[in-house]
Design a protein around this motif. Sequence first.
Motif, PDB file in Angstrom:
ATOM      1  N   SER A  78       4.941   4.561  13.974  1.00 26.19           N
ATOM      2  CA  SER A  78       5.047   3.165  13.543  1.00 26.19           C
ATOM      3  C   SER A  78       6.500   2.694  13.627  1.00 26.19           C
ATOM      4  CB  SER A  78       4.542   3.022  12.111  1.00 26.19           C
ATOM      5  OG  SER A  78       5.413   3.690  11.217  1.00 26.19           O
ATOM      6  N   SER A 122      -4.029   8.573   6.499  1.00 27.39           N
ATOM      7  CA  SER A 122      -4.547   7.223   6.244  1.00 27.39           C
ATOM      8  C   SER A 122      -3.969   6.661   4.947  1.00 27.39           C
ATOM      9  CB  SER A 122      -6.084   7.254   6.194  1.00 27.39           C
ATOM     10  OG  SER A 122      -6.510   8.156   5.189  1.00 27.39           O
ATOM     11  N   THR A 132      -1.774   4.522   2.340  1.00 28.30           N
ATOM     12  CA  THR A 132      -1.345   3.121   2.360  1.00 28.30           C
ATOM     13  C   THR A 132      -0.448   2.830   1.166  1.00 28.30           C
ATOM     14  OG1 THR A 132      -3.286   2.421   1.095  1.00 28.30           O
ATOM     15  CG2 THR A 132      -3.465   2.339   3.508  1.00 28.30           C
ATOM     16  N   ASP A 133       0.217   1.722   1.253  1.00 28.17           N
ATOM     17  CA  ASP A 133       1.018   1.165   0.154  1.00 28.17           C
ATOM     18  C   ASP A 133       2.027   2.183  -0.410  1.00 28.17           C
ATOM     19  OD1 ASP A 133      -0.425  -1.249   0.441  1.00 28.17           O
ATOM     20  OD2 ASP A 133      -2.013  -0.478  -0.857  1.00 28.17           O
ATOM     21  N   LEU A 163       1.891   5.799   0.936  1.00 27.86           N
ATOM     22  CA  LEU A 163       2.496   5.902   2.268  1.00 27.86           C
ATOM     23  C   LEU A 163       4.014   5.979   2.150  1.00 27.86           C
ATOM     24  CD1 LEU A 163       2.227   5.734   5.405  1.00 27.86           C
ATOM     25  CD2 LEU A 163       2.367   3.262   5.149  1.00 27.86           C
ATOM     26  N   TRP A 164       4.580   5.090   1.345  1.00 31.11           N
ATOM     27  CA  TRP A 164       6.041   5.076   1.149  1.00 31.11           C
ATOM     28  C   TRP A 164       6.524   6.408   0.581  1.00 31.11           C
ATOM     29  CZ3 TRP A 164       8.982   5.703  -3.222  1.00 31.11           C
ATOM     30  CH2 TRP A 164      10.349   5.463  -3.072  1.00 31.11           C
TER      31      TRP A 164
END
Length: 136
Positions: free
Chosen positions: A5, A72, A74-75, A78-79
């Motif tokens: 990414s 997978s 998120t938010d 993920l960070w």
Amino acid sequence: MFEISPAAQTTAGIVLLAAITVASGGWLLLQILRGSVAATDFQKAFYRAGHAHAGVLITLGLVCLLLTETTSLTDGWLWLSRTGVLIAAILMPAGFFFSAMGAGRTSPSRWIVLLWVGVVFLVAGLATCGVGLILA
């Protein structure tokens, strides 16, 4: 092969450029070990530990950054998975170095708290990345 990414790519680039500071820390450590810069045995040990932790944690942090790309998450998860170990790579060496600074120091100063805050980020980042990989 997987795609990385833009956020992970930017983070990795910044980390690699920041890793140059580890080399300058190595130069300082070499000056201390050669006797060009005065340091107590305690300071030598803490400076060595700080330098070693910086290099190892940057490497591990970059691995976690890339592995997170396959999850997978998120938010906030993920960070944390992407950056937890990299934050530890800053805080833990800082704890070693800052707590040992000062002429003739033979025990850590209050800056040692940075080491323990870094440990929390290290464990949280590794756990989040590991769980994210298992659940992916």
